[in-house]
Motif scaffolding. Sequence first.
Motif, PDB file in Angstrom:
ATOM      1  N   ALA A 119      36.933  44.958  45.422  1.00  7.28           N
ATOM      2  CA  ALA A 119      37.051  45.743  44.338  1.00  7.28           C
ATOM      3  C   ALA A 119      36.555  47.190  44.087  1.00  7.28           C
ATOM      4  CB  ALA A 119      35.577  44.833  44.240  1.00  7.28           C
ATOM      5  N   ARG A 169      41.534  43.811  37.543  1.00  7.40           N
ATOM      6  CA  ARG A 169      41.692  42.593  37.873  1.00  7.40           C
ATOM      7  C   ARG A 169      42.291  41.550  38.486  1.00  7.40           C
ATOM      8  NH1 ARG A 169      42.794  40.216  32.146  1.00  7.40           N
ATOM      9  NH2 ARG A 169      42.590  38.061  32.347  1.00  7.40           N
ATOM     10  N   ALA A 172      39.680  40.366  40.440  1.00  4.88           N
ATOM     11  CA  ALA A 172      39.232  39.264  40.348  1.00  4.88           C
ATOM     12  C   ALA A 172      39.861  37.577  40.052  1.00  4.88           C
ATOM     13  CB  ALA A 172      38.611  39.562  38.557  1.00  4.88           C
ATOM     14  N   ASP A 176      37.926  37.604  43.716  1.00  2.94           N
ATOM     15  CA  ASP A 176      37.099  37.958  44.617  1.00  2.94           C
ATOM     16  C   ASP A 176      35.710  37.660  43.956  1.00  2.94           C
ATOM     17  OD1 ASP A 176      36.537  39.837  47.206  1.00  2.94           O
ATOM     18  OD2 ASP A 176      36.079  40.915  44.932  1.00  2.94           O
ATOM     19  N   ALA A 179      34.574  41.793  42.256  1.00  4.94           N
ATOM     20  CA  ALA A 179      35.740  42.264  41.372  1.00  4.94           C
ATOM     21  C   ALA A 179      34.235  41.515  40.087  1.00  4.94           C
ATOM     22  CB  ALA A 179      36.819  41.888  41.853  1.00  4.94           C
ATOM     23  N   ALA A 180      34.607  40.286  40.283  1.00  2.00           N
ATOM     24  CA  ALA A 180      34.217  39.552  38.853  1.00  2.00           C
ATOM     25  C   ALA A 180      32.984  39.976  38.309  1.00  2.00           C
ATOM     26  CB  ALA A 180      34.246  38.096  38.773  1.00  2.00           C
TER      27      ALA A 180
END
Length: 240
Positions: A119, A169, A172, A176, A179-180
């Motif tokens: 992330a 992106r 995600a 992860d 990250a999302a």
Amino acid sequence: MADNALGRFLRARREATTPPTTGRRRTPGLRRGELADRAGISVEYLTRLERGTDRSPSGQVLSALADALAMTADERVHLYRLIKAGTTCAPPPPPALRPTVRATLAALEPTAAAVLSPAGDVLACTPRFREISGLDDEPNLVRFAFGPRAQAHHPDWDQVARDRAAALRAAADLGDPTAAALAFELSITAGAAFTDRYDAAASLPPTTGTEHWGSHLVAFETLYLSGEGELRLMVVFSQH
């Protein structure tokens, strides 16, 4: 989220927003239908948000509402914090770094280098990296890229922003959760500056190249570390 704080905030901002006409009106600010049209959502859905019967809007909806209400950067951050306050799930803790990874960083001094999470969190770095990165108290490269100091620090900000969004992106899309969660946060706090680049990301970010960091033109190499966590070692060489 205490007592529908999100709904109250959205309604207060709607009523404080200048309406499109100056004629006599029974209600202050924008009508629900006017705001819904601006944001591209239904009046029924906006009503549910304001009444608190729906307290989990998507980042896309919140970003559209923030744009439609011309929210300031501080108001966008407050909007995100209202959503976060109603979330009970804590983010996963950062992975522990192996002693050999920390020893690698120490051996690289005085070169600028950092260990990054998928992330973009800076999990550890050398003093030189901290000095030229511009991060200061911000521990995440992606959040910094869409923060208030990024464009002054990165003369080539547009390319840096695209690469940071693409990296987030990719992380995600691979599942992860941090990250999302960061993508959701930035969709609200940074708005279209982030979402346009995030949604358009069609390739993986470069693992090597050049960027401008303040007065420095830097060349970077990104190496993936073995083991779980998809951690990256970023080594940065100043060109001038």
